[in-house]
Structures are given as structure tokens and as C-alpha cells.
Design a protein around this motif. Structure first.
Motif, short mmCIF file in Angstrom:
data_model
loop_
_atom_site.label_atom_id
_atom_site.label_comp_id
_atom_site.label_asym_id
_atom_site.label_seq_id
_atom_site.Cartn_x
_atom_site.Cartn_y
_atom_site.Cartn_z
N LEU A 2 0.25 -1.49 -0.29
CA LEU A 2 -0.39 -0.27 -0.08
C LEU A 2 0.90 1.21 0.31
O LEU A 2 0.29 2.27 -0.62
CB LEU A 2 -0.78 -0.07 1.38
CG LEU A 2 -2.38 -0.45 1.04
CD1 LEU A 2 -2.88 -0.59 2.16
CD2 LEU A 2 -3.36 -0.44 -0.33
N LEU A 5 2.29 1.85 -3.56
CA LEU A 5 1.43 2.19 -4.54
C LEU A 5 1.06 3.49 -3.92
O LEU A 5 0.76 4.85 -4.86
CB LEU A 5 -0.24 1.77 -4.28
CG LEU A 5 -0.42 0.55 -4.81
CD1 LEU A 5 -1.49 -0.96 -4.34
CD2 LEU A 5 0.37 0.21 -6.53
N ALA A 6 0.62 4.20 -2.46
CA ALA A 6 0.33 5.38 -2.50
C ALA A 6 1.82 6.55 -3.21
O ALA A 6 1.38 7.75 -3.78
CB ALA A 6 0.41 5.95 -0.53
#
Length: 176
Positions: A2, A5-6
Motif C-alpha cells: 500500500l 502504491l501511495a
């Protein structure tokens, strides 16, 4: 994953795109601060409950155990009520430890107790904004965008009215 991805999103999108979407870090920071406090506050709760019937929360221990055996309906409801005001993970951890903290024993001999703790922690987190991180994040984002949201107790009133009948049915079907 995550965080990767961020970071990728942050690197690949323009400031103009984020500006057009009214993106700010405030909701994320608000949620992060709250949950840091929640996770810190669970440390003394676990220590107090580990004292058992000799500790300050002997009443809680006596509600979830009767003659040495777990009262699964009470594990479900007490885990759930605490989950409404903390978060699923620390609440699960508190009551997992209250039930003995032995994963093998809970997964073999007391599977219904483990199910009651798990279901209470997950299902009843939805009762308040702070019991479930997505609820709080959605509220924070909406308010940041100028959308009027119910107050903490206003939200809780709606959720209790809608969810508690389901929780009563779950108790009857699975934990009685």
C-alpha cells in the motif's frame, strides 16, 4: 504494498490533479493520530485484564467466564462494545488475552469463544466512527470536502438502531 502504491500515485500524479480532487493530508493525519492513541491505550487495558479476578476489571472477567468456562455471548458483546470505541485489532488482542491468549487452545478447544471474540471485534466496530478506521476516514474526508456528517452520537444512534437487532440475532444463532 500500500505504501508503494501511495508513493507511486504521489510520484505519477500532478499537483494540479490532486488540487482538482481537493486532496489534502488532513483526514489521513487525523486518523493516524487517533489510532496511535488507541494502540497506546490498549497496553494498560491488557495488563489490567491479565490480573484476572484479582484486578480492577474483575467484573469483566466474571462476565465472560462462569465456573471457569467461557460465556461466548458475553465475549461477543463485550468485545464488540469495546471495539466500537477502540479498534478491531487492539480489542481483539485484549479479549484474546482475556480468553487465555493460547492460540492453539482457542483454535481447538474454544473455537466458539474465538469466533465470538472475532465476530464482536469486527462486526461492532461499525457502531461508531472510531471503531472502524474506514468509517472515520470517510467522515474525515467528507467533512474536509464540506459535506455535513452526523455527530459522533448521531451516527451512533443510527448505527445502534440498525445494527443491534442483527447482533442480537447473531448472538442467538451462534453464541447461545
Amino acid at each position: 504494498i500500500l505504501l508503494a502504491l501511495a508513493g507511486t500515485s504521489l510520484a505519477l500524479t500532478t499537483k494540479e490533479c490532486r488540487k482538482l480532487n481537493n486532496f489534502t493530508w488532513e483526514p489521513i493525519l487525523e486518523v493516524a493520530k487517533l489510532f496511535i492513541g488507541i494502540f497506546i491505550s490498549m497496553i494498560p487495558a491488557i495488563a489490567i485484564l491479565r490480573a484476572g479476578t484479582d484486578g480492577a476489571l474483575a467484573g469483566v472477567i466474571n462476565m465472560v467466564f462462569h465456573e471457569g468456562q467461557p460465556v461466548n455471548a458475553m465475549f461477543f458483546w463485550l468485545t464488540g462494545i469495546l471495539s466500537s470505541f477502540l479498534d478491531n485489532a487492539p480489542t481483539y488482542l485484549v479479549f484474546f488475552n482475556t480468553a487465555g491468549g493460547d492460540a492453539v487452545h482457542l483454535m481447538t478447544d474454544w473455537t466458539e469463544t474465538l469466533s465470538a471474540i472475532s465476530a464482536g471485534a469486527v462486526f461492532m466496530g461499525a457502531v461508531t466512527y472510531i471503531g472502524n478506521a474506514p468509517n472515520f476516514m470517510v467522515r474525515s474526508i467528507a467533512e474536509d470536502q464540506g459535506v455535513k456528517m452526523p455527530s459522533f452520537f448521531g451516527y451512533m444512534l443510527w448505527s445502534v438502531g440498525i445494527l443491534f437487532p442483527s447482533f442480537a440475532l447473531i448472538t442467538y444463532l451462534f453464541f447461545m
